[in-house]
Design an enzyme around this catalytic site. Structure first.
Site, mmCIF file in Angstrom:
data_model
loop_
_atom_site.group_PDB
_atom_site.id
_atom_site.type_symbol
_atom_site.label_atom_id
_atom_site.label_comp_id
_atom_site.label_asym_id
_atom_site.label_seq_id
_atom_site.Cartn_x
_atom_site.Cartn_y
_atom_site.Cartn_z
ATOM 1 N N ASP A 1 19.532 6.314 1.272
ATOM 2 C CA ASP A 1 19.046 5.071 0.726
ATOM 3 C C ASP A 1 20.185 4.504 -0.096
ATOM 4 O OD1 ASP A 1 17.551 2.988 -0.123
ATOM 5 O OD2 ASP A 1 15.889 4.195 -0.868
ATOM 6 N N ARG B 1 0.866 -1.173 0.000
ATOM 7 C CA ARG B 1 0.000 0.000 0.000
ATOM 8 C C ARG B 1 0.903 1.222 0.000
ATOM 9 N NH1 ARG B 1 -5.155 -1.317 0.830
ATOM 10 N NH2 ARG B 1 -5.693 -3.220 2.015
ATOM 11 N N ALA B 2 0.340 2.384 -0.339
ATOM 12 C CA ALA B 2 1.127 3.609 -0.373
ATOM 13 C C ALA B 2 1.662 3.927 1.021
ATOM 14 C CB ALA B 2 0.262 4.757 -0.865
ATOM 15 N N ILE B 3 2.924 4.344 1.099
ATOM 16 C CA ILE B 3 3.462 4.865 2.359
ATOM 17 C C ILE B 3 3.537 6.380 2.231
ATOM 18 C CG2 ILE B 3 5.387 4.867 3.963
ATOM 19 C CD1 ILE B 3 6.097 2.074 2.936
ATOM 20 N N THR C 1 0.181 -0.197 -5.509
ATOM 21 C CA THR C 1 -0.546 -1.158 -6.351
ATOM 22 C C THR C 1 -1.686 -1.807 -5.571
ATOM 23 O OG1 THR C 1 1.374 -1.622 -7.727
ATOM 24 C CG2 THR C 1 -0.314 -3.320 -7.631
ATOM 25 N N SER D 1 16.417 -4.543 0.292
ATOM 26 C CA SER D 1 14.996 -4.265 0.489
ATOM 27 C C SER D 1 14.149 -4.910 -0.614
ATOM 28 C CB SER D 1 14.783 -2.744 0.513
ATOM 29 O OG SER D 1 13.427 -2.425 0.369
#
Lengths: 512, 512
Positions: B278, B217-219, B225, B286
Site C-alpha cells: 500500500d 461498509r466494512a471490507i 461507518t 485512494s
C-alpha cells in the site's frame, strides 16, 4: 514506505479446522490451486472467508494453500469443496475424500518479496524461502506476479541471480554423471523451425562426447524440440532409462518433463509470459537452473537476435550474455553464448513432423536439405567441440562428421536406444499461399508465422504446420507459392487461412 | 532490460469469432471476470486457447476481457461458456444468451505499466489509460498485482500522484454542490471502534456547514461507518436523495456504494490488501479521489498512528501527510491531516450496533459516554470548524454544540431526513472475558480485537461484536471482565471464544 493492509497475513489466526468432502470439478487453472466452496456454507460464514481469499486445504499429511472462489449456485453441497485439477493433483485426492479447510499459515517468504519491492536486496536465505514456497504452491498468481514484477523493477545483481539459480536447482531433481565433460546446448526461444538440437547432439555424440539433452515441449510455440523428436523416437524416458541411453550412445534427446529439473521455472515462466515481463535475472536463472540440474559442465547458448525474435537488440543480447557467463562461472559451468541471426525462421518446416523432415534431410545429407539449418547446427556443434577441447576448428570437424554419415548413424542408434526409430507422419490437407505480387521477400514475421502453424494444428497435430518456400531477399513472381500450410483436418486449414487472409504482414514482398 | 515473451499481447491476432451460449455457474470471483469453457471445445482447439489465457467475450454491444479456465469434466456442454458473477453482471446476461468469444485486443495501457516497471515515469495520458482499462475490467488480477507492485517499487512522484488521483476521479461519478464550503472528513483505517463520523457530521452541520458524508461498509473490519449508521437510519440513498437531505439538513451520513465515486479504487484496494502493499501514492490517490469526486472543498484527515494501526511509524505518517496535502492543493482542496493516537480502539463498542450505542451516548451527553470518543470527535469537528473559518477555537465551539444538545437534535433530523431513525439491535448471546491475572493493561492488539468481533459475527450480525471494559494503563483484578463478546448465535460466540482461548495477546495484562 510501508503501510500494512488489514489483510496482513501475519495477523491470520489459526482458527478451527473444518472437515469437508473433496469433489473433483474438473477445472483446469494451470498451476494455481483453486477451491470452490458454497458462499452460504458453514465454513465461509464461520471463518469469514470471502471470495479470493487464500485458504489452507489439508488431506492426510499433505497440505496446500489455495485461492477460494465462492459458489452461489447449488452445483456443490454445503459440505463439499470442489478442487481445481492442480489442487487435486497436489493433494492426491479421490472423490469424496475428507479434507480439512482452515485459515492458511503465514507465507513467510512474502515479506522478503515485499522487502524487495521497497528496495531491500534479496539474501540467499530469502531466495531459498521464496523458491521453496513457490514450488510448494503457496504463491497465488497475485503473489507470483508481484515477485516477477519486483525482480524486473529492482533488477537482480549477479549475486542475487546466482542465489536464485541455486535455489531453483535445489528444489528439483539433480542429475549426476560419472563422466566429464557433460555437454549441453540451449536456444533462447522465439525462432520458429530452429530445430538444431537433434543434429547437434548426433554430431557431438558421434565425436565421443557425452550430451544428455533434455528438451521441452511447446508451451506457446508450434513445436518444442521434444515435440519434434517425438515424431522420430520415444522421448518420455525416466532417469534410469536416460542413463542407459547415455551409457550406450553418449547422447540422447528426451523430454525434460519426465525428469523434475527446476520445477520452480515451470511455474514462474507462465506468469512471466502473461505479464510479458522477462528480466535478465529471471531468464538467466531459468536457463541455467535447468542446465545445472541436468549435471552439465559445458554449455553453448544459441541467442537469436532479430526484430521479431525474443531478444531484439544488441544491448539486450550483451547484458544477457554477461549474466549467463558470470553466473555459469559461479557454478563451474563453462558457458559460451553465440549470438545468431534471428531475422527469420531456420529451416523450411515449422511444426513437429515438418521440422523432423528437415532434421533428417540434414543428417542424411540430402542435396535439398536446408542449408541454414545445416550451417547453424554445425556451427553450434563446432562450438561445443571446441569448448570440450577436442577440436581447434570445431565446425570443420562437425561438417566432416555430418558429411561422412557418422552423425546420421549415431542419430539412428540414439533413436533405437530411446525405444525405436519412427517415421514422422504426413499431413492430409495442404494449401500453398501464393505471392500477391512480384518482388523480393523483405520481411518474415516469426511470431505470425508461428501463429499460422498453431492455427493449422501444431503442435498437437504432429503433421500440421507450414513449409516455407522462400527466404529473406528471394525474388518471387506473382502467384508463386510462398509457403504451404499443412493440417490434419479441412477445418483447421480454414482457421489458418482465415488468419492469413486477415494479416498481410506475415511474409512481406516488396517492389523491386 | 526488456525481453519480449512469446505471449506478447501486441501479437495477438483478431481471429474468428465463436458463438457460444452463456451459462450462469454462480461462482463469485470478486471483480475478476472468469469464463469456464470445455478444454475439448471447438473454440479452445481452434484458437489455441490454454487455461489462464485472457479471452474476449462479447454480448450485444458489451464486451469484456476475461480469464479462461478450462473444464475437463462435462458440467458444461461443448457450446456453453460458464461465466463468473462479475462477468455475468458486466455483460448483463440472461441464461442461454448468445455470446461471442475471441482473442482479446491489445490492452494498450499494459505497455505503460511495463514501462513503469523498467523505470519510465508515468505521464498523465498513460495513467488515464490504465485507470480506464482497470475500471473496464481489462486487467486480470495478475496485471493488477503487477501495476500495484510497480507503483510501490517505483514510487509515484507528486505529479504522478496527482494525475492518478485525477484519472480515478474522472472514471466515476462526480458530485457538485451549489454551496461553498463543502466539508468532509476521512479516517485512515485500522482502528476498531473509531466511529467519530456521525458525531462530527452532527456537530459540523449543527454549526450551519455543509457536510455530505459518504462512508464505506466494512471490507475487512468488524464495522464500517455505513454499517454502524445503518443501525440508526437508512444509508442506501441515491444521489437525488442525498441532495434532498443536504438541502434540508446540511449534513448526511450515507453509504458511498450507491454513488459510484472512484470505482477504480474499489478494484485496486482488493489486490493491495492481498499483497499487503500500500504505497504512499496509492493511498493518497485512494483517499483523495473519493473526496474530490464527492465535491468536497475542505477535508480533515484523521491519521491514527500506533504499533498495530495501519500507519505504524512517525516517518510513514509524515510522508503520507506531505503527499495528502500537496495533492489536495493541486485540486484546490483544503486539507488538514491530524495525527491521532492509534495505540488502542476508540470508544467501548466494536461492531455496528455497539458502536452506534457509543455514538448515541456521546450525542445524548450520557455521563457514561466514552470520553475518548467524545474528545476525538470534538477535536476533529473543531478542526473542520477552523478550516471553514467559522471558529478560532474550533474544539471549544464543538464541545459547546455537543453539550447544549444542538448536535443531538441535528443528528435526529438527519436520521429523519435519511428515512427515519432506528433503534440499534441488541445481542442475545454474551460472554465476559475475565482477566487471567491482576495487573495493568499493557497492550491491546487492534487487529486481534477486530478479529474477535468478526468471528462473533460482525458486521453481518449487526448486534455482534465486543464491548471493551478497560483501556491501556487501567489496573485490573484477577477475574475482572476485560471485554464482553456479543453474538446473535451460540455457535458464533463459540468461534470467537475458541480464538480468544488460542490467542493470549489480544489484550495483555502485565504484573505491577
Amino acid at each position: 514506505m510501508t503501510i500494512r493492509g488489514e489483510e496482513n497475513p501475519m495477523d491470520r489466526p489459526d482458527t478451527d479446522m473444518h472437515v469437508m468432502h473433496a469433489r473433483r470439478v474438473g477445472i483446469d487453472t494451470q498451476y494455481e490451486a483453486v477451491v470452490f466452496i458454497r458462499k452460504d456454507s458453514h465454513v465461509c460464514r464461520a471463518e469469514g472467508f470471502t471470495a479470493h481469499t487464500r485458504i489452507r486445504v489439508q488431506h492426510g499429511r499433505r497440505a496446500i494453500n489455495a485461492t477460494l472462489y465462492q459458489v452461489t449456485s447449488d452445483f456443490l453441497h454445503h459440505d463439499e469443496a470442489g478442487l481445481s485439477e492442480a489442487a487435486w493433483r497436489r493433494l492426491g485426492l479421490t472423490d469424496g475424500d475428507e479434507i480439512v479447510v482452515s485459515h492458511p499459515p503465514l507465507v513467510e517468504s512474502l515479506s522478503s518479496v515485499r522487502g524487495k519491492v521497497y528496495g531491500r536486496r534479496f539474501d540467499e536465505a530469502s531466495l531459498r524461502g521464496i523458491v521453496r514456497d513457490v514450488v510448494a504452491g503457496q504463491y497465488s498468481d497475485i503473489y507470483l506476479s508481484s515477485l516477477i514484477t519486483a525482480c524486473s523493477a529492482r533488477p537482480l545483481d549477479l549475486d542475487e541471480m546466482t542465489w536464485l539459480t541455486r535455489a531453483m536447482v535445489d528444489v528439483g531433481e539433480v542429475l549426476q554423471w560419472p563422466m566429464r565433460p557433460v555437454m549441453d546446448k540451449h536456444s533462447v526461444g522465439g525462432l520458429p523451425g530452429n530445430r538444431t538440437t537433434p543434429i547437434v547432439v548426433a554430431i557431438v555424440a558421434a565425436c565421443g562426447l557425452v550430451i544428455p539433452k533434455t528438451s521441452s515441449r511447446a508451451i506457446t510455440s508450434p513445436a518444442g524440440t521434444a515435440d519434434t523428436m517425438a515424431t522420430m523416437a520415444p522421448v518420455d524416458l525416466d532417469i534410469s532409462a536416460i542413463r542407459r541411453v547415455i551409457e550406450r550412445e553418449g547422447g540422447c534427446i528426451v523430454w525434460g518433463g519426465a525428469v523434475r529439473l527446476s520445477p520452480a521455472d515451470d511455474i514462474l515462466i507462465r506468469v512471466e509470459r502473461a505479464l510479458d515481463l522477462d528480466s535478465e535475472g529471471q531468464l538467466v536463472a531459468s536457463v541455467l537452473s535447468k542446465k545445472i540440474a541436468a549435471g552439465s559442465t559445458h554449455l553453448v547458448v544459441d541467442l537469436p537476435v532479430g526484430p521479431t525474435a525474443k531478444v531484439r537488440t544488441a544491448e539486450t543480447a550483451a547484458a544477457l550474455t554477461a549474466g549467463l557467463v558470470a553466473v555459469s562461472k559461479a557454478f563451474g559451468l563453462e558457458t559460451r553464448v553465440l549470438r545468431t541471426d534471428g531475422a527469420q525462421p531456420v529451416g523450411r518446416g515449422i511444426g513437429p513432423a515438418l521440422e523432423a523432415r528437415d532434421v533428417l534431410a540434414v543428417l542424411q545429407n540430402h542435396v535439398a536439405a536446408p542449408a541454414d539449418l545445416r550451417d547453424k547446427s554445425t556451427m553450434l556443434a563446432g562450438a561445443l567441440l571446441e569448448l570440450a577441447g577436442i577440436a581447434k576448428e570445431g565446425q570443420v570437424l562437425a561438417v566432416e562428421v555430418l558429411r561422412d554419415g557418422r552423425a546420421w548413424r549415431k542419430f539412428q542408434r540414439i533413436c533405437e536406444a530411446q525405444g525405436g526409430m519412427r517415421v514422422p507422419p504426413q499431413s492430409c490437407c495442404r494449401y500453398a499461399v501464393p505471392a500477391a505480387q512480384a518482388g523480393r521477400v523483405t520481411g518474415i514475421n516469426n511470431r505470425k508465422i508461428a501463429r499460422v502453424a498453431k492455427l493449422a494444428g501444431a503442435p498437437d497435430a504432429k503433421a500440421a504446420g507450414l513449409d516455407l518456400h522462400v527466404r529473406l531477399g528471394d525474388r518471387v513472381e506473382i502467384a508463386q507459392p510462398l509457403y504451404t500450410i499443412h493440417a490434419d483436418a479441412p477445418g483447421e486449414l480454414d482457421y489458418a487461412l482465415a488468419y492469413v487472409q486477415a494479416n498481410s504482414d506475415i511474409l512481406t514482398v516488396g517492389d523491386t
